[in-house]
Scaffold this active site. Structure first.
Site, PDB file in Angstrom:
ATOM      1  N   LYS A   1      34.017  16.077  18.204  1.00  0.00           N
ATOM      2  CA  LYS A   1      35.007  15.422  17.343  1.00  0.00           C
ATOM      3  C   LYS A   1      35.155  16.107  15.996  1.00  0.00           C
ATOM      4  O   LYS A   1      36.239  16.106  15.399  1.00  0.00           O
ATOM      5  CB  LYS A   1      34.635  13.952  17.155  1.00  0.00           C
TER       6      LYS A   1
ATOM      7  N   LYS B   1      30.481   8.206  12.888  1.00  0.00           N
ATOM      8  CA  LYS B   1      30.901   8.391  14.280  1.00  0.00           C
ATOM      9  C   LYS B   1      30.128   9.532  14.927  1.00  0.00           C
ATOM     10  O   LYS B   1      29.859  10.555  14.292  1.00  0.00           O
ATOM     11  CB  LYS B   1      32.405   8.709  14.357  1.00  0.00           C
TER      12      LYS B   1
ATOM     13  N   GLY C   1      33.321   3.886  21.651  1.00  0.00           N
ATOM     14  CA  GLY C   1      32.717   3.058  20.618  1.00  0.00           C
ATOM     15  C   GLY C   1      31.221   3.235  20.447  1.00  0.00           C
ATOM     16  O   GLY C   1      30.612   2.600  19.586  1.00  0.00           O
TER      17      GLY C   1
ATOM     18  N   HIS D   1      45.977   1.363  17.285  1.00  0.00           N
ATOM     19  CA  HIS D   1      45.544   2.533  18.056  1.00  0.00           C
ATOM     20  C   HIS D   1      46.754   3.008  18.858  1.00  0.00           C
ATOM     21  O   HIS D   1      47.166   2.375  19.827  1.00  0.00           O
ATOM     22  CB  HIS D   1      44.389   2.129  18.983  1.00  0.00           C
TER      23      HIS D   1
ATOM     24  N   LYS E   1      39.459  -0.586  25.480  1.00  0.00           N
ATOM     25  CA  LYS E   1      40.826  -1.043  25.659  1.00  0.00           C
ATOM     26  C   LYS E   1      40.913  -2.059  26.801  1.00  0.00           C
ATOM     27  O   LYS E   1      40.300  -1.873  27.846  1.00  0.00           O
ATOM     28  CB  LYS E   1      41.736   0.147  25.972  1.00  0.00           C
TER      29      LYS E   1
ATOM     30  N   ARG F   1      42.095  14.953  29.555  1.00  0.00           N
ATOM     31  CA  ARG F   1      42.088  14.458  30.948  1.00  0.00           C
ATOM     32  C   ARG F   1      43.215  13.446  31.099  1.00  0.00           C
ATOM     33  O   ARG F   1      43.906  13.117  30.141  1.00  0.00           O
ATOM     34  CB  ARG F   1      40.760  13.765  31.248  1.00  0.00           C
TER      35      ARG F   1
ATOM     36  N   VAL G   1      43.129   6.269  31.744  1.00  0.00           N
ATOM     37  CA  VAL G   1      43.177   5.055  32.550  1.00  0.00           C
ATOM     38  C   VAL G   1      44.585   4.449  32.494  1.00  0.00           C
ATOM     39  O   VAL G   1      45.132   3.991  33.494  1.00  0.00           O
ATOM     40  CB  VAL G   1      42.145   4.020  32.047  1.00  0.00           C
TER      41      VAL G   1
END
Length: 446
Positions: free
Chosen positions: A116, A158, A165, A208, A237, A291, A294
């Site tokens: 990140k 983070k 999360g 988000h 989510k 990628r 979902v």
């Protein structure tokens, strides 16, 4: 085009890939653990190979077993789906080294965007707006405190290799910093094998918003609009919709074009999602997922494009079939994730499905690998399906989703369907005025 694709995944995403391949005339190989021997992907694929016992580390994360399965079945390519090895650079690299095509970006991109800190620095140099934060990793409590005081509390620690999360800690005042720093590092090490953490300014009430991007090996890159993923619990989510009820056409084109131009400059190939926090009409880059997501069906419903088929074609060297000037967004789509969990306590509820009926009708899609008599294994993620609906506008979409939920029958286990029924009745959701913290705050009031 590939003759045979091995799917290195399970459940609904494995079945989703099998369906796309069948429509393209491509043969499929399903790999499975012993716990998934009677699963729908195994039943519907052209071939199947058992790759190990139930624990993920011994099966779906077992790289040698997956590569061996590809070799013995004569597969040309491997599709990782999402989760498991989909963002594992070592796996992507080994797939190519063993003579197969990896249906996704190169290992170098997975590596770069998986860190990140590196990802944030990379996209910032290319012009994407980012959340104010530390210049790289936080090496010590002392350095972190200096950065935090300069930014102003609250701040967010983070995990550099994180996601979902995990390895995240909100620090609201200086006295909490040391404990939160140590906790974030420990969580990062436990979940990702890397205790590196970095610091960002904590946005109090953002949304988000993620942009679907696609690029091919012929220099073409486009965006396919946004998905609003702000209905979350513990950074997971639960419901996604597109287009976002708070984004204007002008904002969509501005941030979408910027995202597409970024992946083009990077030389990226394949499907990707650039995720942003959105607050006070400003976008701030969070991360890039290298990628399929979902929630990709939301984009498919409003664009009419099969993203999985597009992934396969691009990986085979073909150009994108859709051009930016011909892309049209039609209506509104919402996806809900159905988990085998208690809707009040969120405790997983594995077991045997005694009765099952999928909803239907105009604009209704149910992506799942469950069936009546299916035993949900306790070893994997609790998501058992996704209900996606499309309407001419948001209001029609919500009405259709309510109807579809009432039609859905899943007996024998507890599911989160009642939670989604409740969410759809809340005035804040109906008005579109919610943030990433809204659901948890609302649940705390119940």
């Amino acid at each position: 085009m590939f003759k045979k694709v091995l799917i290195a995944n399970r459940g609904e995403i494995a079945l989703r890939i099998i369906r796309a391949c069948k429509e393209m005339g491509v043969e499929t190989v399903a790999v499975h653990s012993t716990a998934d021997a009677t699963s729908m992907p195994v039943r519907l694929a052209d071939e199947s190979v058992c790759i190990g016992p139930p624990p993920s580390k011994d099966s779906y994360l077992n790289i040698p077993s997956i590569l061996s399965a590809a070799a013995v079945t004569g597969a040309d390519a491997i599709h990782p789906g999402y989760g498991f090895l989909s963002e594992n650079a070592q796996f992507a690299r080994m797939v190519v080294e063993h003579g197969f095509t990896f249906i996704g970006p190169s290992a170098d991109f997975i590596e770069k965007m998986g860190d990140k800190v590196v990802a944030k620095q990379t996209v910032q140099e290319l012009g994407l707006p980012v959340v104010p934060g530390s210049d790289g990793a936080v090496e010590s409590v002392e350095d972190g405190l200096l950065d935090a005081k300069e930014m102003g509390f609250p701040v967010l620690l983070k995990a550099a290799s994180g996601g979902g999360g995990k390895g995240m800690q909100v620090v609201r005042e200086a006295s909490e910093f040391e404990q939160c720093y140590n906790t974030a590092r420990a969580e990062a090490q436990a979940n990702f094998g890397d205790d590196t953490v970095y610091l960002e300014k904590f946005l109090e009430n953002p949304r988000h918003i993620e942009i679907q991007v696609f690029a091919d090996s012929h220099g073409k890159a486009i965006h396919m609009g946004e998905r609003d993923c702000s209905i979350q619990r513990r950074h997971q989510k639960l419901l996604e919709e597109g287009p976002s009820p708070v984004i204007t056409d002008e904002q969509r084109e501005r941030i979408g074009s910027l995202a597409a131009e970024t992946v083009k400059k990077l030389g990226y190939e394949g499907a990707g999602t650039i995720e942003f926090l959105y607050e006070n009409d400003e976008f701030y880059f969070m991360e890039m997922n290298t990628r399929i997501q979902v929630e990709h069906p939301v984009t498919e419903m409003i664009t009419g494009i099969d993203l999985i088929a597009e992934q396969i074609r691009v990986a085979a060297g073909y150009p994108l079939t859709v051009k930016k000037d011909r892309l049209r967004f039609r209506g509104h789509a919402i996806e809900i994730r159905i988990n085998a969990e208690d809707p009040d306590t969120f405790v997983p509820s594995p077991g045997t499905i005694t009765q099952f009926h999928a909803p239907g009708g105009l604009g209704v899609r149910f992506d799942s690998a469950i069936y009546g008599g299916y035993a949900i294994p306790p070893y994997y993620d609790s998501m058992i399906g996704k209900l996606i609906v499309h309407g001419r506008n948001r209001e029609e979409c919500i009405r259709r989703l309510k109807r579809a939920i009432r039609e859905t029958v899943v007996e024998g286990v507890k599911t989160t369907l009642p939670l989604h029924e409740w969410i759809l009745e809340q005035p804040e959701f109906l008005s579109g005025e919610y943030t990433i913290h809204w659901l948890e705050d609302k649940l705390a009031e119940r």
